[in-house]
Design a protein around this motif. Structure first.
Motif, short mmCIF file in Angstrom:
data_model
loop_
_atom_site.label_atom_id
_atom_site.label_comp_id
_atom_site.label_asym_id
_atom_site.label_seq_id
_atom_site.Cartn_x
_atom_site.Cartn_y
_atom_site.Cartn_z
N LEU A 56 35.15 33.24 32.49
CA LEU A 56 36.33 34.07 32.73
C LEU A 56 35.95 35.54 32.72
O LEU A 56 36.46 36.34 33.50
N ARG A 57 35.03 35.87 31.83
CA ARG A 57 34.62 37.27 31.71
C ARG A 57 33.86 37.73 32.95
O ARG A 57 34.17 38.75 33.54
N VAL B 133 36.16 36.19 36.45
CA VAL B 133 37.55 36.58 36.72
C VAL B 133 37.81 37.99 36.27
O VAL B 133 38.20 38.85 37.06
N GLU B 134 37.55 38.26 34.99
CA GLU B 134 37.95 39.54 34.43
C GLU B 134 37.24 40.69 35.12
O GLU B 134 37.87 41.62 35.60
N ILE C 290 39.84 41.64 38.05
CA ILE C 290 40.89 42.42 37.40
C ILE C 290 40.42 43.83 37.05
O ILE C 290 41.06 44.80 37.43
N ALA C 291 39.28 43.94 36.41
CA ALA C 291 38.81 45.28 36.05
C ALA C 291 38.53 46.09 37.31
O ALA C 291 38.92 47.24 37.43
N GLY D 74 41.53 47.34 39.50
CA GLY D 74 42.06 48.60 39.02
C GLY D 74 41.25 49.77 39.55
O GLY D 74 41.79 50.76 40.01
N ARG D 75 39.91 49.59 39.53
CA ARG D 75 39.06 50.69 39.99
C ARG D 75 39.26 50.93 41.48
O ARG D 75 39.41 52.07 41.92
N LEU E 118 41.85 50.25 43.24
CA LEU E 118 43.16 50.86 43.38
C LEU E 118 43.04 52.36 43.15
O LEU E 118 43.53 53.17 43.93
N GLY E 119 42.33 52.70 42.09
CA GLY E 119 42.15 54.11 41.75
C GLY E 119 41.42 54.84 42.88
O GLY E 119 41.87 55.88 43.35
N THR F 143 43.51 55.18 46.06
CA THR F 143 44.58 56.17 45.94
C THR F 143 44.02 57.57 45.96
O THR F 143 44.60 58.48 46.55
N ARG F 144 42.85 57.69 45.33
CA ARG F 144 42.27 59.03 45.33
C ARG F 144 41.94 59.46 46.76
O ARG F 144 42.22 60.57 47.17
N LEU G 199 43.49 65.98 36.89
CA LEU G 199 44.54 65.18 36.26
C LEU G 199 45.61 66.05 35.64
O LEU G 199 46.79 65.74 35.69
N TYR H 91 48.39 66.93 37.88
CA TYR H 91 49.37 65.86 38.05
C TYR H 91 50.33 65.85 36.88
O TYR H 91 51.54 65.73 37.03
N TYR I 137 49.07 60.05 29.10
CA TYR I 137 48.19 60.42 30.18
C TYR I 137 47.25 61.56 29.73
O TYR I 137 46.03 61.49 29.89
N LYS J 229 43.30 54.57 36.11
CA LYS J 229 43.73 53.18 36.25
C LYS J 229 45.05 52.96 35.55
O LYS J 229 45.98 52.36 36.09
N LEU K 273 47.98 54.94 37.35
CA LEU K 273 48.35 54.42 38.66
C LEU K 273 49.04 53.08 38.55
O LEU K 273 50.06 52.84 39.19
N TYR L 218 43.93 33.08 27.94
CA TYR L 218 42.90 33.88 28.60
C TYR L 218 42.49 35.04 27.71
O TYR L 218 41.31 35.29 27.46
N LEU M 64 38.81 35.69 26.01
CA LEU M 64 38.02 36.90 26.25
C LEU M 64 37.78 37.65 24.94
O LEU M 64 36.71 38.20 24.71
#
Lengths: 625, 479
Positions: A568-569, A572-573, A577-578, A581-582, A584-585, A588-589, A603, A606, B143, B160, B163, B276, B280
């Motif tokens: 899972l680590r 999956v993770e 998932i981790a 996020g990156r 996405l970041g 967006t940037r 930042l 913002y 933030y 992260k 957002l 999960y 982990l």
């Protein structure tokens, strides 16, 4: 009577808190005496409760005292309450009495350990938890005590916390018990769903057979884990990593027998689920055989006794499973006496030999420690069940009761009889190897006898008391003739089997015969060494690996859990998932960069933007109003 | 009183930002404000009429008359406990930050106080737009707190975190607008139930990210690892509860039909997150990782309790929100104290810290034991009620919970023995001291709260929802 029960419950807790809060202001010895006296006070409270109950009519012997409502969920509620009835008082006397003796013994055994205070705080916590278990006035508090004894057992097994083996054993014990706790909790959830209550009384209600079976199965899961019965037994031998008095108190006399108490306490549900009750008896029979066989090849003095504990609890499960509740409880009591005695005598040996536990290095201790030898001998005879020692009276009546349980009962009976032979064999193998013959080189070099100081007194007196109890403790009931224990427990748990007189006498004769022949074989092989130890490589290897339970569990549960967690680590993770996020970041940037080149990308800009827009909004709100 | 609870920390924050105080007096002022806040809360508890229940101490001023938007605050029985959790944890966090000496103390302390006001606002707002404003206002200080005072990877972590949360918030804002306009009011007490699945999902998305639920927890490990320990304590202890509160106060209470329709997928996500996260946590290489993933697991459990929508589940989840808030805040603070001594949180490099450090050992062990939910602890009471509640929605959910209990034992004991037991680790020097009095002053009150709750968990479960049978009829609770 009621106050006696509360004093019994709370005085060990008070001692634990005082020792913890006192810290270094309390001397080590004082911590020991505080814990010991708290246990004796608890015993006095238990006696007061006992006397109070005796003075009542048999039908009135049930008192519930509620301190306050502990937990509620809508209309469901459970109070913080103690139950005083013959069964709980019976257990209170054993737990606080034997507990006080063992804690006293610890003052001698733990003398000089750097962290005595922590030890006595844990011991007091354990005695409190065990009393909570037996006094808890509803299933939730029983479960609470159940978990708390697991916790204190974890703390005490891992007491020598810099030893990796001790820490591993402690974790194993806790996790295996957590499995049992979980199945018990599931059983309780089902009860709440069915009856919206966790009072003991609810167990007597009418349930569909599925519900009764599931509840009984869940409770049995907890009992099996706590009492180290197959298949959740592998933690108990490892638990011998803890100090010897801990093994005597927790892993022989009290906590591990809690499963038997649970079955007797909740017998109403087991009577509605006869298949599960038979399963309990069958597991007991299986365990008593398997443990007896493994004990034959162990070379660690404490592990031999640990396997014999498993085996004896097997007898109790057998008795409780077929519905012979008073006999199971009676055997629980005598077992507490003689098994604590054996552990504590072994503790004196270990103490005298500078913490050596390997019996291959021992021998000839009879000449050097005669009094310990006599104590050990009495304990062994009581364990095998030789007349007139304590085990004789309790074990045989369980076997006789099995004969009144149909064909299945006869199978159990036969297993129990074979177990008696094994008991004689492994017990006296241990006795002969350790105490008979000439002192070995190791013994001659390391043995140092006890002096006459407080340490010696603390070690010797409790052992002496238990020696006496292991002789006379069984005389309070002899099933063919008189039954005070059965009468006492009758209002709580009426036995459902009643063996005929010939069955009683036949069991007595056969088990005496088999026990004695076990001793005789041990004498031939290990005592006078006329017969060589038979060599059966395969059997020996299987037994030395304890039927490969540990290996199987590693492969079946631990390894897959680790593998799954790793998968899972990594699978999956991290990628999904981790990194999402990156990404996405990053995206967006980039987007932000294209759309708003004027932005600095800092930042705090913002942050400022958000803050100021909130402020503007607020002003607008106020203005509009 | 409610308005005072919100404004006191905000005012203190303003004073800190405006007046040129030195770090010591800034810290003392912040701590004083936080303690005064606790005092106000105690008074609130004493005066709240639990027998009557319902909305009390409400305060209402109309803003947009034609849209029916108002400044409307007030507390329900269960929000009393969540506000209590907030003020206690925030005070501990401020005290720890003060002791640890964060740079630019005025700004830091001001932000912490501002955050306190915002969170209390979330728990007491009775107007959807006001709720949204407070919900977003929480984000601003966090933030900055993570982004400026965090560890080396703080920029990535902040980005992260912000957002993902903002994505959820936008969906919620859309839902709020649609919901409020369709009912011609934004007042939470007056808003009638809605059966719109899309609006419901908008709210759920925001809360699922904030909590977080699996698989929306991408921001969680980094944010908890990179922020300073007290901020991590606040994030996992209190801020995550805002999401659970939202599930309860809005998603379940206002959308009974969609909550019923989506029960299975939401319970499934919670159960997956529970197992999960536990798995982990069992393999996480560092202290904070374990606590972070265990937080994920616990939020799954709490969400399960909320979406069981029955007495047992709701009472249990309110209790467990408070428990988990206290436990995870204490654990993060303790992790910070360990890291301060060893300069690392890597489990492989720690060990043997119990010897000669009885206070640290006692604190970590006690908190750990409560985190395992050993029976008789308050966490046990909470988990037991939640699982008993969700059992009635299907036994499978409780079995998943039971598996997670065993896994929790595995990961907590792993951490305890990796830090305290065995050989002394390479990162632990003999000169590393036991907990200092100031550190004890921060952790002992938190643990004392937990022990008090263990003695009497019914204190919360009996005093969260109105009457005996009320919690099942959730919507009726909020009239």
């Amino acid at each position: 009577m009621v106050w006696g029960a509360w004093i019994c419950l709370l005085s060990p807790l008070a001692a634990a808190l005082l020792i913890t809060l006192g810290g270094r202001r309390l001397s080590r010895r004082a911590a020991g005496y505080l814990a010991t006296s708290a246990c004796f006070v608890a015993f006095a409270g238990a006696v007061a409760a006992f006397v109070g109950l005796l003075g009542r009519d048999a039908s009135q012997r049930q008192v519930v005292s509620t301190a306050w409502t502990w937990i509620t969920g809508g209309s469901y509620q459970s109070g913080l309450q103690v139950l005083i009835d013959p069964l709980s008082v019976f257990m209170m006397l054993i737990v606080s009495g034997v507990g006080a003796l063992i804690v006293w013994y610890s003052i001698g055994y733990m003398d000089g350990d750097a962290e005595e205070r922590r030890y006595f705080a844990y011991m007091s916590l354990f005695v409190f938890s065990m009393l909570l278990l037996v006094q808890g006035g509803n299933l939730l508090l029983l479960l609470a005590g159940w978990g708390m004894v697991g916790l204190s057992s974890y703390l005490l097994i891992g007491f020598w916390q810099e030893r990796p083996s001790a820490i591993a054993a402690a974790k194993k014990a806790f996790v295996m018990n957590a499995i049992g706790d979980a199945t018990m909790a599931l059983a309780l959830f089902l009860l709440i769903q069915q009856g919206n209550s966790l009072e003991f009384g609810i167990l007597g209600g009418q349930f569909s057979s599925t519900v009764a079976n599931l509840v009984a199965l869940g409770l049995l899961g907890g009992a099996v884990a706590k009492s180290a019965q197959i298949p959740l037994h592998t933690w108990l031998p490892d638990a011998m990593e803890g100090p010897t008095p801990v093994s005597a108190l927790i892993h022989a006399a009290t906590m591990v027998t809690a499963g038997v108490y649970l079955i007797v306490r909740t017998h109403a549900i087991f009577e509605q689920a006869p298949k599960i009750a038979d399963l309990a008896a069958g597991l007991g029979a299986l365990t008593l055989l398997v443990a007896g066989l493994i004990a034959l090849v162990q070379v660690d003095i404490k592990r031999v006794i640990a396997y014999s504990t498993m085996s004896q609890i097997g007898y109790m499960f057998l008795g409780a499973g077929i519905g012979s509740y008073p006999n199971a409880m009676f055997h629980l009591m005598t077992h507490a006496f003689f098994k604590a005695l054996l552990f504590m005598a072994a503790g004196i040996v270990i103490h005298a030999l500078v913490n050596e536990q390997d019996i291959r290095k021992m021998g000839g201790l009879r000449q050097l420690a005669p009094r310990t030898y006599w104590g050990f001998l009495v304990g062994s005879l009581a364990l095998v069940g030789i007349f007139p020692f304590a085990g004789f009276f309790s074990k045989d009546s369980i076997l006789a009761a099995a004969m009144d349980h149909g064909t299945y009962g006869y199978v159990l009976w036969a297993a129990g009889l074979i177990g008696t032979f094994l008991t004689g064999l492994y017990t006296f193998r241990l006795l002969f190897i350790v105490f008979w013959g000439e002192p070995s080189a190791f013994v001659r070099e390391h043995f140092h006898p006890l002096g006459r100081d407080t340490v010696a007194v603390a070690l010797a007196v409790p052992v002496g008391v238990l020696t006496v109890l292991s002789i006379v403790g069984g005389w309070i009931q002899f099933s063919p003739w008189w039954h005070p224990v059965e009468t006492w427990l009758q209002t709580v748990a009426e036995p459902v089997v009643s063996p005929a007189s010939w069955q009683e006498w036949l069991s007595i004769a056969l088990s005496l015969l088999l026990g004695l022949s076990g001793i005789a074989v041990a004498w031939l092989v290990y005592g006078v060494r006329r017969v060589a130890v038979p060599r059966l490589a395969f059997a020996q290897r299987t037994l030395e690996h304890k039927f490969y339970f540990d290996e199987a569990y590693d492969a079946l549960f631990y390894a897959p859990a680790v593998f799954l967690a790793k998968f899972l680590r990594r699978g999956v993770e991290q990628p999904l998932i981790a990194d999402s996020g990156r990404d996405l970041g990053d995206d967006t940037r980039d987007l932000g960069g294209i759309v708003a080149r004027a932005q600095t990308g800092l930042l705090r800009t913002y942050a400022l933007a958000i803050a100021s827009s909130v402020a503007v909004l607020a002003i607008v709100f106020v203005a509009v109003k | 009183v409610t308005t005072l609870l919100i404004c006191l920390p905000l005012a203190a924050a303003l004073i800190l930002w405006v007046l040129p105080l030195n770090p010591v007096s800034a810290g003392s002022l912040a701590l004083l404000a936080a303690l005064a806040e606790i005092g106000v809360w105690v008074q609130l508890v004493a005066r709240y009429d639990f027998a009557r229940g319902g909305l009390q101490f409400s305060d209402r001023h109309t803003w947009f008359k034609d849209l029916n938007v108002s400044y409307h605050v007030g507390v329900y029985g269960f929000s009393v406990w969540l506000i209590g959790l907030t003020v206690v944890v925030m005070a501990a966090a401020i005290a720890y930050a003060f002791w640890a000496g964060r740079e630019r103390a005025r700004a830091y302390m001001g932000l912490m106080l501002f955050l306190t006001g915002a969170i209390v606002g979330v728990f007491s707002a009775q107007d959807l737009l006001l709720f949204y404003a407070f919900f977003e206002a929480m984000l601003i200080p966090l933030y900055v707190l993570v982004g400026v005072w965090g560890g080396p990877g703080r920029m990535g972590a902040t980005l992260k975190f912000v957002l993902s949360t903002m994505a959820g918030s936008l969906l919620m804002l859309a839902s709020i607008v649609v919901y409020g306009l369709s009912q011609h009011t934004f007042d939470l007490v007056q808003l009638g139930p809605s059966s719109s699945q899309w609006v419901f999902l908008g709210f759920v998305a925001a809360f699922a990210i904030k909590a977080p639920l699996f698989p929306f927890h991408g921001w969680l490990p980094d944010a908890y690892r990179e922020s300073s320990p007290e901020v991590a304590a606040v994030l996992s202890g209190v801020v995550s509860k805002a999401a659970a509160y939202g599930f309860l106060r809005i998603a379940v209470a206002k959308f009974p039909q969609p909550a019923h329709d989506f029960r299975v997928p939401i319970l499934a996500l919670s159960a997956i997150g529970l197992i999960y996260g536990s798995l982990l946590a069992f393999r996480a290489p560092d202290l904070r990782g374990v606590i972070a993933y265990s937080s994920l697991a616990q939020m799954g459990l709490i969400t399960m309790g909320v979406f069981a929508v029955n007495d047992l589940g709701l009472d249990g989840s309110v209790l467990q929100m408070v428990n988990h808030g206290l436990v995870s805040a204490t654990l993060f603070l303790l992790a910070g104290m360990v890291e301060r001594r060893a300069l690392t949180g890597e489990l492989g490099r720690l060990g043997g810290m119990a010897r000669g450090r009885p206070a640290l050992a006692t604190m970590l062990l006690t908190t750990g034991v409560i985190a395992i939910a050993v029976p008789l602890s308050s966490a046990f009471a909470g988990e037991f009620l939640i699982l008993a509640g969700v059992f009635q929605r299907g036994w499978g959910w409780s079995v998943a919970g039971a598996v997670a209990i065993v896994l929790a034992a595995m990961y907590v004991l792993r951490v305890v023995s990796a830090v305290l037991h065995r050989e002394v680790g390479p990162a632990v020097s003999d000169s590393a001291l036991d907990l200092r009095p100031a550190e004890l002053g921060v952790t002992v009150p938190l643990i004392a709260c937990l022990l008090a709750l263990s003695v009497w968990p019914a204190g919360i479960t009996q005093h969260s929802f109105r009457g005996d049978h009320g919690a099942a009829d959730v919507a009726a609770q909020f009239r």
